[in-house]
Motif scaffolding. Structure first.
Motif, PDB file in Angstrom:
ATOM      1  N   VAL A  52      -0.189  -1.958 -13.289  1.00  0.00           N
ATOM      2  CA  VAL A  52       0.160  -0.982 -11.889  1.00  0.00           C
ATOM      3  C   VAL A  52      -0.767  -1.734 -11.735  1.00  0.00           C
ATOM      4  O   VAL A  52      -1.361  -1.967 -10.910  1.00  0.00           O
ATOM      5  N   LEU A  53       0.420  -2.125  -9.983  1.00  0.00           N
ATOM      6  CA  LEU A  53       0.362  -2.538  -8.832  1.00  0.00           C
ATOM      7  C   LEU A  53      -0.007  -1.187  -7.974  1.00  0.00           C
ATOM      8  O   LEU A  53       0.768  -0.916  -7.339  1.00  0.00           O
ATOM      9  N   GLY A  54      -1.429  -1.192  -7.619  1.00  0.00           N
ATOM     10  CA  GLY A  54      -2.288  -0.568  -6.886  1.00  0.00           C
ATOM     11  C   GLY A  54      -2.963   0.735  -7.368  1.00  0.00           C
ATOM     12  O   GLY A  54      -2.944   1.696  -8.255  1.00  0.00           O
ATOM     13  N   GLY A  59      -1.767   5.768  -7.936  1.00  0.00           N
ATOM     14  CA  GLY A  59      -1.606   4.407  -9.274  1.00  0.00           C
ATOM     15  C   GLY A  59      -2.624   4.670  -9.754  1.00  0.00           C
ATOM     16  O   GLY A  59      -2.679   4.368 -11.178  1.00  0.00           O
ATOM     17  N   GLY A  60      -3.963   5.230  -9.279  1.00  0.00           N
ATOM     18  CA  GLY A  60      -5.037   5.559 -10.465  1.00  0.00           C
ATOM     19  C   GLY A  60      -4.695   7.202 -11.247  1.00  0.00           C
ATOM     20  O   GLY A  60      -5.158   6.787 -12.399  1.00  0.00           O
ATOM     21  N   PHE A 125       5.432  -0.139  -9.634  1.00  0.00           N
ATOM     22  CA  PHE A 125       4.686  -0.728  -7.649  1.00  0.00           C
ATOM     23  C   PHE A 125       4.139   0.724  -7.033  1.00  0.00           C
ATOM     24  O   PHE A 125       4.964   1.604  -6.466  1.00  0.00           O
ATOM     25  N   CYS A 126       3.208   0.593  -7.402  1.00  0.00           N
ATOM     26  CA  CYS A 126       2.485   1.853  -6.217  1.00  0.00           C
ATOM     27  C   CYS A 126       1.820   1.449  -4.887  1.00  0.00           C
ATOM     28  O   CYS A 126       0.747   2.332  -4.510  1.00  0.00           O
ATOM     29  N   PHE A 170      10.816  -3.482 -13.732  1.00  0.00           N
ATOM     30  CA  PHE A 170       9.748  -2.973 -12.737  1.00  0.00           C
ATOM     31  C   PHE A 170       9.915  -1.293 -11.930  1.00  0.00           C
ATOM     32  O   PHE A 170      11.256  -1.329 -11.594  1.00  0.00           O
ATOM     33  N   ALA A 171       9.396  -0.367 -11.502  1.00  0.00           N
ATOM     34  CA  ALA A 171       9.647   0.444 -11.508  1.00  0.00           C
ATOM     35  C   ALA A 171       9.132   1.042  -9.901  1.00  0.00           C
ATOM     36  O   ALA A 171       7.975   0.574  -9.945  1.00  0.00           O
ATOM     37  N   VAL A 172       9.375   1.502  -9.196  1.00  0.00           N
ATOM     38  CA  VAL A 172       9.753   1.130  -7.514  1.00  0.00           C
ATOM     39  C   VAL A 172       8.586   2.540  -7.543  1.00  0.00           C
ATOM     40  O   VAL A 172       9.402   3.983  -7.733  1.00  0.00           O
TER      41      VAL A 172
END
Length: 222
Positions: A52-54, A59-60, A125-126, A170-172
């Motif tokens: 989890v990016l961000g 994201g949290g 991608f968050c 890759f999930a945006v």
């Protein structure tokens, strides 16, 4: 342009509508991939790792929802978390690894490195360069106003993931979801197939519509 790849994806037995309900349903996208033999995973072992990016509000919240599920139910072994704020990462790593249940084992939470990206089946991608102030939507399209700055962030992380050997989904999630997803597909052409990208904006809008209709006593959402 991508119609043939989309038809291949849909005829493979993979259910995109099941994915749109993540994470409300309590199962991860990664679990859906391995259960339906998604083309992304053919010929590759399933690791059960996601990134989890961000670790902001979006994201949290996503990591909390996923971490509270048992490993067997969620299909996740480890969640790698990423953020430019090291103190925020330490906080999430410490708090979520202290979640315990009597009858289940929860996914491990790890502060990720670039090398860990290559071990993941899915990257969410968050990240965003910034969120427009409330009220600014009356003057401009707040989603599109985030596009150019967020493409630079997306490009950077795609480069890092591909360099690490990432070949999963890759999930945006960041806005504008549709434009960023298309940008990612075109930018990674020849390195990561188009069917490896998915935008989760419709899932968010669906959940938001259900909430708003419920608060207004609308029985039939359609």
């Amino acid at each position: 342009k991508y119609r043939g790849q989309l038809e291949q994806l849909l005829t493979s037995g993979y259910d995109p509508f099941a994915m749109l309900q993540w994470p409300r349903r309590g199962r991860s996208i990664a679990a859906d991939i391995v259960k339906t033999d998604h083309p992304v995973q053919k010929g590759k072992g399933f690791s059960g790792n996601i990134a989890v990016l961000g670790m902001g509000n979006v994201g949290g919240t996503a990591v909390q929802a996923l971490a509270l599920n048992g490993r067997q139910d969620a299909g996740i072994n480890c969640i790698y978390i990423y953020d430019r704020n090291p103190q925020l990462l330490k906080r999430w790593e410490m708090e979520l690894n202290q979640v315990a249940s009597l009858d289940s084992d929860h996914p491990r939470i790890r502060i990720g490195t670039d090398g860990d990206l290559g071990r993941c089946d899915l990257i969410a991608f968050c990240l965003t360069a910034g969120v427009p102030d409330l009220g600014s939507e009356k003057k401009k399209d707040v989603r599109l106003s985030q596009f150019y700055d967020n493409t630079r962030i997306l490009k950077n992380w795609l480069d890092r993931a591909i360099a690490a050997g990432f070949s999963g989904l890759f999930a945006v999630i960041s806005d504008p979801v549709d434009h960023l997803t298309r940008y990612g597909i075109e930018y990674a052409q020849g390195k990561l197939p188009a069917e490896n990208f998915v935008g989760l904006g419709l899932g968010v809008m669906y959940a938001r519509s259900r909430y708003l209709s419920g608060s207004r006593s609308v029985d039939n959402l359609w």
